[in-house]
Design an enzyme around this catalytic site. Sequence first.
Site, PDB file in Angstrom:
ATOM      1  N   GLU A 169       9.965   1.595  10.451  1.00  0.00           N
ATOM      2  CA  GLU A 169      10.978   2.619  10.163  1.00  0.00           C
ATOM      3  C   GLU A 169      10.271   3.949  10.360  1.00  0.00           C
ATOM      4  O   GLU A 169       9.475   4.354   9.517  1.00  0.00           O
ATOM      5  CB  GLU A 169      11.456   2.517   8.714  1.00  0.00           C
ATOM      6  CG  GLU A 169      12.188   1.243   8.387  1.00  0.00           C
ATOM      7  CD  GLU A 169      13.676   1.366   8.593  1.00  0.00           C
ATOM      8  OE1 GLU A 169      14.190   2.494   8.667  1.00  0.00           O
ATOM      9  OE2 GLU A 169      14.329   0.316   8.687  1.00  0.00           O
ATOM     10  N   LYS A 183       0.853  -1.202   0.000  1.00  0.00           N
ATOM     11  CA  LYS A 183       0.000   0.000   0.000  1.00  0.00           C
ATOM     12  C   LYS A 183       0.884   1.246   0.000  1.00  0.00           C
ATOM     13  O   LYS A 183       1.489   1.590   1.002  1.00  0.00           O
ATOM     14  CB  LYS A 183      -0.925   0.044   1.219  1.00  0.00           C
ATOM     15  CG  LYS A 183      -2.023   1.097   1.000  1.00  0.00           C
ATOM     16  CD  LYS A 183      -2.549   1.727   2.257  1.00  0.00           C
ATOM     17  CE  LYS A 183      -1.754   2.894   2.756  1.00  0.00           C
ATOM     18  NZ  LYS A 183      -1.713   4.104   1.913  1.00  0.00           N
ATOM     19  N   CYS A 189      13.868  10.873   6.147  1.00  0.00           N
ATOM     20  CA  CYS A 189      13.838  10.386   7.538  1.00  0.00           C
ATOM     21  C   CYS A 189      15.190  10.596   8.216  1.00  0.00           C
ATOM     22  O   CYS A 189      15.250  10.891   9.401  1.00  0.00           O
ATOM     23  CB  CYS A 189      13.434   8.920   7.575  1.00  0.00           C
ATOM     24  SG  CYS A 189      14.477   7.862   6.592  1.00  0.00           S
ATOM     25  N   GLU A 209      10.158  16.262  14.864  1.00  0.00           N
ATOM     26  CA  GLU A 209      10.490  16.077  13.456  1.00  0.00           C
ATOM     27  C   GLU A 209       9.620  16.996  12.600  1.00  0.00           C
ATOM     28  O   GLU A 209       8.395  16.906  12.617  1.00  0.00           O
ATOM     29  CB  GLU A 209      10.249  14.623  13.040  1.00  0.00           C
ATOM     30  CG  GLU A 209      10.659  14.376  11.604  1.00  0.00           C
ATOM     31  CD  GLU A 209      10.364  12.971  11.128  1.00  0.00           C
ATOM     32  OE1 GLU A 209       9.248  12.487  11.365  1.00  0.00           O
ATOM     33  OE2 GLU A 209      11.257  12.370  10.511  1.00  0.00           O
TER      34      GLU A 209
END
Length: 493
Positions: free
Chosen positions: A253, A178, A287, A388
Amino acid sequence: MQELHMFIDGRWGGSASSEKQKRSIVDPATGMVIAEAEEAEQQDVEAAVNAAYSAFQPGSLWRNLSVSERAELLNRTADLIEERADELARLETLNTGKLYRETRYDDICAAAQEFRCCANLAGECRGNTADSGDGLLSMTVREPLGVCAIIVPWNYPLGTAAGGIAPALAAGNTVVVKPSSLTPLSAVALFQIFEEAGFPRGSVNLLLGSGKKAGKLLAESQKVSKIVFTGGTQTGRELIRNSASSVKKLALELGGKSAFIVFDDADIEAAVDNAMFASFLSQGQLCVAGSRLLVQEGIYDQVTKRLKERVGKIRVGMPMDEDAEFGPLISQQHMQSVLHYIRLGQEEGAKLLVGGKRLEEGLFADGYFIEPTVFCDCSQSMRIVQEEIFGPVLTVQKFSDEESAIELANDVQYGLAGAVFTKDLERAVRVCRNVNTGIMWVNTYLEDSGVLASSPHKQSGIGIAGGIEGIKEFTVLKQINVRAVQEKVNWFQ
Ligand code: NDP
């Protein structure tokens, strides 16, 4: 207008029983609709999982393939990705806004390399034997887990998809993929490649649609053995909760807030250049972005001066323009979130060194462009330092000595990556060992051999990715004990 369909049980289009909603897919550089994608309903998720589940049953075409035949399919996929690299890179650029020179020479090559690397390692994924000397032969074999669902974010669509699919297939699993609902274009192209490569029916399945619906159903499914999820830490937590009742394996992750540490003895030009690469590549939507720059006090003023000069000259442009160095963010919503953090940084008292504004003139009027932004004189408790942002915002902090640099680097919830710039290699190794992350770089950023594994620290995730260790994560280690001769145990007289 391109129509994007799911690929379930070897057929394009979702389950026949559902009337499909459509989602508009947007080019972030222009805000224009470029495609319409099918949206998975519960029946589609069930159909995809059932197809992958059937394809995994003993005796199926997929299960009857030898390891070398599976490796051949993976190599064929890599060949086809390379043959179609220009087209794939254009699609990825159109859909994500990442510069063409980045998608063409990094993302697409990395995806092909992932399939090739896993093809080479497939045969290495094996167990062990032990001979106890008394007629008992013990062995371990590595067996695939079953259906693996791969849930992909928007920032590195093809590369991240490949990073989950290739090791899962190499180990003999079947997959349901997906992509992010924002960036399905390259995933559809990848499944055309799977079809051309000749993957058996049901072994590879593609769902399009929302994470809140399709992703959640995959997490809850009793027939899915493992979820490989790359995305935000908050979504990761939700996924852990939703998968709890089926006790499935998880590879997560998640987010990052990586420190880029520069000591007084570093080459200032090289350090500034690498820090810009670490924080502004992909518009900071990475990331492992080195989004926190920690600079030792002796060179702090020189570093901030050079950053101001150089970041102010970054050429923002349209993603297909070969002179462009910096493109748009992925979506209007994400742009608003980054602008919110920029306002927050100012309110928190950080000094805006350069950038900070949305670009709204001329070519950029309808796209999601923000200037590369640097805040200096930041302190550790600021939210722009702790959270973040996943955009082009670099925070700069001053430190006095090695110990305080390590303390600052570790004082966040994340532990994905980091870097040290220094001529003192003994110190560099010490810092690498003491900063709690899955990856460290010394005097460079983002380079790697492509064959070694890593695993995130703290709330940046769970599990090992890459290399043979990464493929083994897609297996169960079964122990089998064999006695050739049938004898009585004589425990009960
Ligand atoms: P999200 O967490 O929002 O989404 C990631 C994927 O999960 C998308 O496909 C999304 O679908 C899906 N999803 C959303 N909600 C759920 C749910 N409840 N259950 C299952 N799946 C769900 O992340 P973004 O796409 O915004 O990507 C940015 C994030 O990804 C950043 O935090 C970044 O750090 C992280 N990331 C981490 C990497 C790593 O290697 N550690 C690499 C790249 C990114 P939908 O698109 O429909 O929302």
